[in-house]
Design a protein around this motif. Structure first.
Motif, mmCIF file in Angstrom:
data_model
loop_
_atom_site.group_PDB
_atom_site.id
_atom_site.type_symbol
_atom_site.label_atom_id
_atom_site.label_comp_id
_atom_site.label_asym_id
_atom_site.label_seq_id
_atom_site.Cartn_x
_atom_site.Cartn_y
_atom_site.Cartn_z
ATOM 1 N N ASP A 1 -39.226 10.387 -7.709
ATOM 2 C CA ASP A 1 -37.330 10.965 -7.018
ATOM 3 C C ASP A 1 -36.960 10.297 -6.474
ATOM 4 O OD1 ASP A 1 -34.785 12.375 -8.655
ATOM 5 O OD2 ASP A 1 -36.077 14.618 -6.651
ATOM 6 N N HIS A 2 -35.243 9.669 -6.491
ATOM 7 C CA HIS A 2 -34.380 8.847 -5.192
ATOM 8 C C HIS A 2 -33.534 9.684 -4.680
ATOM 9 C CE1 HIS A 2 -36.944 5.851 -7.635
ATOM 10 N NE2 HIS A 2 -37.021 5.716 -6.553
ATOM 11 N N TYR A 3 -32.884 9.945 -3.903
ATOM 12 C CA TYR A 3 -31.239 10.200 -3.883
ATOM 13 C C TYR A 3 -30.831 9.447 -2.509
ATOM 14 C CZ TYR A 3 -27.537 12.684 -5.234
ATOM 15 O OH TYR A 3 -25.822 13.227 -5.562
ATOM 16 N N PHE A 4 -29.709 8.990 -1.681
ATOM 17 C CA PHE A 4 -28.919 8.509 -1.581
ATOM 18 C C PHE A 4 -27.751 9.707 -1.353
ATOM 19 C CE2 PHE A 4 -26.272 5.034 0.968
ATOM 20 C CZ PHE A 4 -26.019 5.973 1.787
ATOM 21 N N LEU A 5 -27.853 10.430 -0.040
ATOM 22 C CA LEU A 5 -26.801 11.693 0.474
ATOM 23 C C LEU A 5 -25.683 10.695 1.130
ATOM 24 C CD1 LEU A 5 -25.050 13.840 0.059
ATOM 25 C CD2 LEU A 5 -26.542 14.797 1.742
ATOM 26 N N ARG A 6 -24.003 10.300 0.841
ATOM 27 C CA ARG A 6 -23.608 10.607 1.939
ATOM 28 C C ARG A 6 -22.243 11.470 1.886
ATOM 29 N NH1 ARG A 6 -21.792 3.619 1.842
ATOM 30 N NH2 ARG A 6 -21.128 4.732 4.083
ATOM 31 N N ASP B 1 -27.167 11.430 4.866
ATOM 32 C CA ASP B 1 -26.440 10.535 6.296
ATOM 33 C C ASP B 1 -25.861 11.333 6.173
ATOM 34 O OD1 ASP B 1 -25.416 8.993 7.714
ATOM 35 O OD2 ASP B 1 -23.800 8.144 6.015
ATOM 36 N N GLU B 2 -25.944 12.596 6.857
ATOM 37 C CA GLU B 2 -25.358 12.955 7.956
ATOM 38 C C GLU B 2 -24.901 14.518 6.949
ATOM 39 O OE1 GLU B 2 -21.565 12.398 9.642
ATOM 40 O OE2 GLU B 2 -22.410 11.112 11.025
ATOM 41 N N PRO B 3 -26.573 15.067 6.408
ATOM 42 C CA PRO B 3 -25.814 16.229 5.454
ATOM 43 C C PRO B 3 -26.185 17.391 5.916
ATOM 44 C CG PRO B 3 -28.408 16.054 6.604
ATOM 45 C CD PRO B 3 -27.462 14.668 6.852
ATOM 46 N N GLU B 4 -25.676 17.755 7.883
ATOM 47 C CA GLU B 4 -25.183 18.910 8.582
ATOM 48 C C GLU B 4 -23.548 18.856 8.377
ATOM 49 O OE1 GLU B 4 -25.061 15.671 11.848
ATOM 50 O OE2 GLU B 4 -26.410 15.991 9.799
ATOM 51 N N ALA B 5 -23.205 17.560 8.093
ATOM 52 C CA ALA B 5 -21.439 18.046 7.757
ATOM 53 C C ALA B 5 -21.304 19.157 7.299
ATOM 54 C CB ALA B 5 -20.936 16.728 7.950
ATOM 55 N N ALA B 6 -21.612 19.453 6.449
ATOM 56 C CA ALA B 6 -20.893 20.713 5.369
ATOM 57 C C ALA B 6 -21.472 21.894 5.495
ATOM 58 C CB ALA B 6 -21.219 20.164 4.210
ATOM 59 N N LEU B 7 -22.807 22.135 6.984
ATOM 60 C CA LEU B 7 -23.918 23.011 6.517
ATOM 61 C C LEU B 7 -23.162 23.896 7.830
ATOM 62 C CD1 LEU B 7 -27.000 21.217 5.989
ATOM 63 C CD2 LEU B 7 -25.276 23.063 4.177
ATOM 64 N N GLN C 1 -40.370 11.350 0.932
ATOM 65 C CA GLN C 1 -40.395 10.920 2.463
ATOM 66 C C GLN C 1 -38.485 10.906 3.090
ATOM 67 O OE1 GLN C 1 -40.989 6.783 2.510
ATOM 68 N NE2 GLN C 1 -40.328 6.573 4.638
ATOM 69 N N PHE C 2 -38.571 11.528 3.793
ATOM 70 C CA PHE C 2 -36.467 11.136 3.917
ATOM 71 C C PHE C 2 -36.270 10.127 4.925
ATOM 72 C CE2 PHE C 2 -37.517 15.644 2.434
ATOM 73 C CZ PHE C 2 -35.877 15.803 1.998
ATOM 74 N N ILE C 3 -35.230 9.931 5.304
ATOM 75 C CA ILE C 3 -34.588 9.202 6.069
ATOM 76 C C ILE C 3 -33.251 9.664 6.081
ATOM 77 C CG2 ILE C 3 -34.277 6.653 7.369
ATOM 78 C CD1 ILE C 3 -35.888 6.008 5.667
ATOM 79 N N ILE C 4 -32.917 10.200 7.472
ATOM 80 C CA ILE C 4 -31.786 11.115 8.152
ATOM 81 C C ILE C 4 -31.022 10.816 8.954
ATOM 82 C CG2 ILE C 4 -31.314 13.271 8.355
ATOM 83 C CD1 ILE C 4 -33.584 14.765 6.990
ATOM 84 N N ALA C 5 -29.450 10.494 9.011
ATOM 85 C CA ALA C 5 -28.862 10.091 10.091
ATOM 86 C C ALA C 5 -28.243 11.479 10.252
ATOM 87 C CB ALA C 5 -28.294 8.706 9.286
ATOM 88 N N THR C 6 -28.357 12.102 12.260
ATOM 89 C CA THR C 6 -27.692 13.097 12.371
ATOM 90 C C THR C 6 -27.417 13.477 13.579
ATOM 91 O OG1 THR C 6 -28.364 15.530 11.756
ATOM 92 C CG2 THR C 6 -29.991 14.420 12.671
#
Length: 244
Positions: free
Chosen positions: A101-106, A160-166, A187-192
């Motif tokens: 599985d893959h996903y890129f969240l901006r 990328d900044e998943p907390e923006a809406a949380l 595995q996660f790589i998260i800019a926050t």
């Protein structure tokens, strides 16, 4: 045999770099990047606005096959020419196994991804996001739908900044969802900027600043120190800040 990290490291091709006086190579953290190794579970990018976190995360995403605006590797569209050229000058080292599985969240372009998903409703794409149009959800609900419905485990997830809406409580729920996915070989790589997300145990925290890149402990991050100081002394801090 250990399969993670799916993405082991990223390095900068200094031998073919254009001028380091030009963006994004003039950013200290980018200019001083040699080899950055990733944690098998969670790696966080932290630093001030403009320190290069999102720029590097975007370059990593492009180098492994994502669309510039995010989504799955099948989400192939771009609404604006805002991509830096960094991805052309980095090299990634991967595991001998690829994630399922893959996903890129901006956070900044997730609205466009949601619109793209709606346009594919006749192909059943919405069902993988929980069966509800993301535009019918709040921003935070849509982000949580990713973590709890779209992400299936055995995945590589770049956020990328998943907390923006949380909200704070949803950030706690996100921590729990991330942990469940880690247990399912993700595995996660998260800019926050979130001190809540950064508390995830045993994660690798990489600080982006004027001296380059360095690993830092959670309690030593500015996010932790400033938040704790403000909450413990907020009447005094407010008086100082507001000059009252």
């Amino acid at each position: 045999m250990q399969t993670k990290p799916y993405l082991r490291e990223v390095s900068l091709r200094h031998d073919i770099l254009p001028s380091t006086e030009e963006y994004p190579f003039d950013i200290s953290a980018i200019k001083n990047l040699d080899v950055l190794k990733f944690h098998s579970d969670v790696t966080f990018f932290v630093g001030e606005n403009g320190s290069g976190k999102s720029t590097l995360l975007e370059a990593i995403a492009l180098s492994v096959g994502f669309s510039p605006e995010g989504g799955t590797k099948n989400t192939l569209f771009q609404t604006a020419e805002t991509v830096s050229q960094l991805h052309r000058y980095i090299k990634t080292a991967k595991s001998f196994r690829t994630p399922k599985d893959h996903y890129f969240l901006r956070a900044e372009s997730f609205y466009n991804v949601a619109t793209y998903v709606d346009e594919l409703r006749d192909f059943g794409v919405i069902s993988s996001y929980g069966g509800r149009s993301l535009h019918q959800c709040s921003h935070g609900e849509a982000f949580m739908a990713l973590l709890t419905a779209k992400f299936r485990g055995n995945g590589l997830y770049l956020l990328d900044e998943p907390e923006a809406a949380l909200s704070p409580s949803r950030q706690l729920a996100a921590l729990s969802a991330i942990h469940q996915l880690v247990k399912e070989e993700s595995q996660f790589i998260i800019a926050t900027h979130s001190p809540i997300l950064l508390a995830y145990p045993h994660a690798k925290i990489v600080l982006f600043d004027s001296s380059g890149l360095s690993e830092i402990q959670y309690e030593d991050t500015e996010h932790f120190a400033i938040t704790r100081n403000f909450l413990n002394h907020y009447p005094h801090r407010l008086k100082t800040l507001l000059d009252e």
